[in-house]
Structures are given as structure tokens and as C-alpha cells.
Scaffold this active site. Structure first.
Site, PDB file in Angstrom:
ATOM      1  N   ASN A 113      38.047  42.028  38.293  1.00  0.00           N
ATOM      2  CA  ASN A 113      39.512  42.129  38.312  1.00  0.00           C
ATOM      3  C   ASN A 113      40.158  41.659  37.004  1.00  0.00           C
ATOM      4  O   ASN A 113      41.295  42.031  36.706  1.00  0.00           O
ATOM      5  CB  ASN A 113      40.081  41.294  39.468  1.00  0.00           C
ATOM      6  CG  ASN A 113      39.938  41.994  40.814  1.00  0.00           C
ATOM      7  OD1 ASN A 113      39.805  43.220  40.857  1.00  0.00           O
ATOM      8  ND2 ASN A 113      39.954  41.242  41.900  1.00  0.00           N
ATOM      9  N   LEU A 351      33.841  39.652  47.937  1.00  0.00           N
ATOM     10  CA  LEU A 351      33.852  40.701  46.919  1.00  0.00           C
ATOM     11  C   LEU A 351      33.796  40.147  45.485  1.00  0.00           C
ATOM     12  O   LEU A 351      33.808  40.917  44.522  1.00  0.00           O
ATOM     13  CB  LEU A 351      35.095  41.593  47.095  1.00  0.00           C
ATOM     14  CG  LEU A 351      35.150  42.373  48.421  1.00  0.00           C
ATOM     15  CD1 LEU A 351      36.437  43.191  48.524  1.00  0.00           C
ATOM     16  CD2 LEU A 351      33.938  43.295  48.575  1.00  0.00           C
ATOM     17  N   HIS A 352      33.789  38.816  45.351  1.00  0.00           N
ATOM     18  CA  HIS A 352      33.556  38.203  44.044  1.00  0.00           C
ATOM     19  C   HIS A 352      34.520  38.704  42.973  1.00  0.00           C
ATOM     20  O   HIS A 352      34.117  38.903  41.800  1.00  0.00           O
ATOM     21  CB  HIS A 352      32.090  38.417  43.610  1.00  0.00           C
ATOM     22  CG  HIS A 352      31.125  38.122  44.726  1.00  0.00           C
ATOM     23  ND1 HIS A 352      30.528  39.106  45.486  1.00  0.00           N
ATOM     24  CD2 HIS A 352      30.745  36.957  45.272  1.00  0.00           C
ATOM     25  CE1 HIS A 352      29.799  38.554  46.422  1.00  0.00           C
ATOM     26  NE2 HIS A 352      29.914  37.245  46.328  1.00  0.00           N
ATOM     27  N   CYS A 353      35.772  38.943  43.362  1.00  0.00           N
ATOM     28  CA  CYS A 353      36.811  39.427  42.430  1.00  0.00           C
ATOM     29  C   CYS A 353      36.387  40.723  41.738  1.00  0.00           C
ATOM     30  O   CYS A 353      36.817  40.993  40.609  1.00  0.00           O
ATOM     31  CB  CYS A 353      37.157  38.386  41.371  1.00  0.00           C
ATOM     32  SG  CYS A 353      37.764  36.853  42.046  1.00  0.00           S
ATOM     33  N   ALA A 354      35.548  41.503  42.395  1.00  0.00           N
ATOM     34  CA  ALA A 354      35.054  42.719  41.745  1.00  0.00           C
ATOM     35  C   ALA A 354      34.943  43.853  42.770  1.00  0.00           C
ATOM     36  O   ALA A 354      33.845  44.366  43.008  1.00  0.00           O
ATOM     37  CB  ALA A 354      33.720  42.440  41.071  1.00  0.00           C
TER      38      ALA A 354
END
Ligand code: PLP
Length: 394
Positions: A113, A351-354
């Protein structure tokens, strides 16, 4: 030595088995902690803002940290490295400082992100964003980038150096060649690479490279770096005091690095980052080999658990020490929760900022459980995590 660096003294005080190094490294090496404390005590003045002894000592500390980071990253002139608050700021700066309405960019489908969100804002203002799909391991193929770049005039290619979801290492050198052959800039998110990989920016020949200070480089949170190729004109995000050039009144000084460092710097963070860089300069080869060995054990052990799918390159392929997995027996959030509460193992699910990366590997709906090893990780940690997950999913 069988375990990763820091497995001894630093870990005796550990409160958990920490396998979330892709988020941030922990524990920090004692050298980093000492450097932060020193910057808040003996060197606590504002650097570059006074000629008295402590201010000069603080300025020297910033200078030496920048030099150590430049040496580590293969940057000949340390002034081409600006200290920022983290890789997120570095990505915003390189994207918003370069792209203008009407530009077209080609970007990988694995981006965090920190890249996709600024690009979204830029797209609303008239920047065209075309995404190149990575494969199911999260690897971007240079041939796919080439086809996309050749399809339309392209101002910049943007790609991460390594994935924070699958650990895949992207062929940045090849992609940079393609970008340059087609008149485009090469901008890289290096958050997961620096430290874990030997990053040589002179050899990579990229135009901008964003670095996180608190992950593989072992610095404290709240610090990072942006490398900009000499001569590349990138607009600054912030204007303000730089400690010099005040006679220029309203205009921001255009020299490097002060153009990009308005306001009082994060001296303790910069000092800690410099200490981390010096550790990597001294021990890099040995530490990286140890990390890789421990990580291979993790990947092979997790892959052998019934019902578990591990994402990323095969265990004998190069990657940074990060993997994500799902199980057909338990929801990812529950796995991470139970690993923590029952076994004291710290990992991150979701989602691990991705979200782009998870869409790419097919886990946008489920998320995944991510494991990352680094400084302080031991083969015992890995064995405990494999045993715990095996028991949970039995
Ligand atoms: N890019 C990637 C690939 C990351 O993994 C991260 C952090 O998770 C970032 C960017 C943002 O880094 P920072 O925390 O330094 O802002």
C-alpha cells in the site's frame, strides 16, 4: 555458530518467539539501542542548528550514519541519500515528487500500500497506472514488464525489490535495463530487501530506491531512507527549516540532502539506523547466510505440514526470509491468535498492507499467516513454530 546473529544475549530477555521480522525487526541489537540512547543523552542537541559542541556532535552523528548507510547500499555520494520517516514516506516522495498528470506508469501487482495508495491518489489527478501481473509465487517477470512498457509511452516503472508476502526477489537489474532502454525511470520499493540482501545501488542502476530503517536494517521505527540518482529533479514533499540557507527566505534550499529533510531530524532514529548499517557492513555475509539457512528450515518444515500451502518461490530459490501460508483446516486469524496465546509465537495474519499481492497469489479473501525470520531468530524458534503449527492443525 548455528543460529542467527543476536540469538544469545539479545534474546535472553525475549518475551516471545518473534517471527514477525517482515513487519519490524525485534529485538534490536544492543549496538542500535546504545546508539539511540547516546543520541538522546550525550548527543541530544539539534544537529546542524548551532555551533556549540553538542550540536556539532549531533551533526557528526547524522553525517556518520548517512555515510554508513551509503557504504552499505553502494551509494558513492552519501548526499544522494535522504533520511525520511520510513519507506512509506520515501515511496510517497519518489512518486509524488516525480509524476505529473498525463504520465503513464507500469507497476507490479505485488506492491505494498505504500506504493499502491499514493499511485491511486496520483491516478485521480490524471496519472495512468498499468499493472503487470506477477506469477503465483509473487515473482515479476522482466519479459512481462517489457511488453507493458513497450505498449505505450511510459514515464516510470515501479517495482518492489522483494515481496513482504512471499519473499520473492524481483529481477530489478533486468527491469531497470528495460525501463531505461525505453526512456522510463526505475523506481524501487526496497523495504524488504535492505539488510536481508546485499543491495548495491550503483550496480543496480535505479533512479530512486526507498528503504525502511526498522526492518532488515535493524534501526528503530520511524526512520528510513530515499536514494535519488544524482541530478534527478524530484520535488520535495515538505518545505521548512533545514538549519542552513535561511537567507533564501521562502525558497526551500535545493541542495541534497537538505531539500528533502525539512524540520528537526529524527536524530535518535538516524543514530540507531547508522548503528544497524555498521553491523551489516561488519557481518553482512555471515548474517545473511545464517538467516537463509534458518529460513530454509522454516519453509521446508511448514511445507511438510499436512493441509498447509506455503506461498512463494521453492525453498532452494533465492528469496528474502519471509513466507506466507494458509491451511485448509483453520482460519488464518485463528492460527495467528492461537500461536500467540498457546505457544507465545508472534506472527501476523491478514493482508499485510498488500492486498494487490494477496490478489496475485489468490489469498485476497482468506489472507494468510506470515512468518519472517531475521536478527535474533534461532533454529529452535523455527522448530518450535513448526511443532506448534503441526499440533494446532492435527
Ligand atoms: N513496502 C513494503 C514492501 C513493506 O513491506 C513495507 C512495510 O511493511 C513498507 C513498504 C512500508 O515501510 P515503512 O514501515 O518503513 O513505512
Amino acid at each position: 555458530m548455528t543460529d542467527a546473529p543476536g540469538a544469545g544475549a539479545a534474546n535472553s530477555a525475549r518475551s516471545c518467539i518473534y517471527l514477525d521480522h517482515s513487519a519490524t525487526s525485534w529485538p534490536k541489537p544492543p549496538e542500535v539501542v546504545d546508539a539511540v540512547v547516546n543520541a538522546m543523552t550525550a548527543c541530544g542537541a539539534n544537529p546542524g542548528r548551532g555551533a556549540y559542541s553538542m550540536a556539532l556532535a549531533a551533526a557528526r552523528l547524522v553525517f556518520e550514519s548517512r555515510r554508513a548507510c551509503a557504504d552499505l547500499l553502494g551509494v558513492p555520494d552519501a548526499r544522494d541519500l535522504a533520511f525520511v520517516s520510513g519507506c512509506t514516506e520515501a515511496c510517497n516522495l519518489m512518486l509524488k515528487g516525480l509524476l505529473v498528470p498525463g504520465d503513464r506508469v507500469v507497476v507490479s501487482s505485488m506492491e505494498h500500500n505504500a506504493v499502491s495508495r499514493p499511485l491511486h491518489v496520483l491516478s485521480l489527478g490524471g496519472v495512468r497506472v498499468d499493472i503487470v501481473q506477477a506469477d503465483a509465487t509473487g515473482t515479476v517477470h522482466a519479459g512481462d514488464v517489457e511488453r507493458a512498457v513497450r505498449a505505450h509511452a511510459t514515464r516510470a516503472v515501479i517495482c518492489q525489490h522483494a515481496s513482504n508476502v512471499t519473499g520473492a526477489i524481483q529481477p530489478i537489474g533486468d527491469i531497470a535495463d528495460i525501463a531505461h532502454e525505453n526512456g522510463a525511470l526505475m523506481l524501487v520499493d526496497g523495504a524488504q530487501a535492505a539488510g536481508h540482501m546485499n543491495v548495491d545501488l550503483a550496480a543496480l542502476d535505479v533512479d530512486a530506491y526507498a528503504v525502511s530503517g526498522h526492518k532488515g536494517l535493524l534501526g528503530p521505527q520511524g526512520v528510513g531512507l530515499l536514494y535519488l540518482r544524482p541530478g534527478l529533479d524530484v520535488a520535495e514533499l515538505l518545505q521548512g527549516g533545514t538549519g542552513g540557507g535561511s537567507s533564501e527566505e521562502e525558497s526551500q534550499p535545493q541542495g541534497r540532502p537538505e531539500r528533502y529533510e525539512a524540520g528537526t531530524p529524527n536524530t535518535p532514529g538516524i543514530a540507531g539506523l547508522g548503528a544497524g548499517a555498521r553491523l551489516w557492513l561488519a557481518h553482512g555475509e555471515e548474517w545473511r547466510a545464517q538467516e537463509q539457512r534458518i529460513f530454509r528450515g522454516l519453509k521446508e518444515g511448514m511445507s511438510a505440514i499436512p493441509g498447509v500451502t506455503v506461498f512463494g518461490p521453492a525453498s532452494d530459490e533465492p528469496c528474502v526470509p519471509t513466507l506466507s501460508l494458509v491451511s485448509d483446516r483453520m482460519d488464518c486469524d485463528r492460527i495467528a491468535f492461537l500461536l500467540d496465546r498457546r505457544y507465545g509465537i508472534a506472527v501476523r495474519s491478514g493482508l499485510h498492507c498488500a492486498p494487490w499481492a494477496h490478489r496475485t497469489i489468490g489469498t485476497l479473501e482468506t489472507g494468510a499467516v506470515r512468518f519472517g525470520v531475521g536478527y535474533g531468530s534461532t533454529s529452535d524458534d523455527v522448530a518450535a513454530a513448526i511443532a506448534a503449527l503441526t499440533e494446532l492443525l492435527a
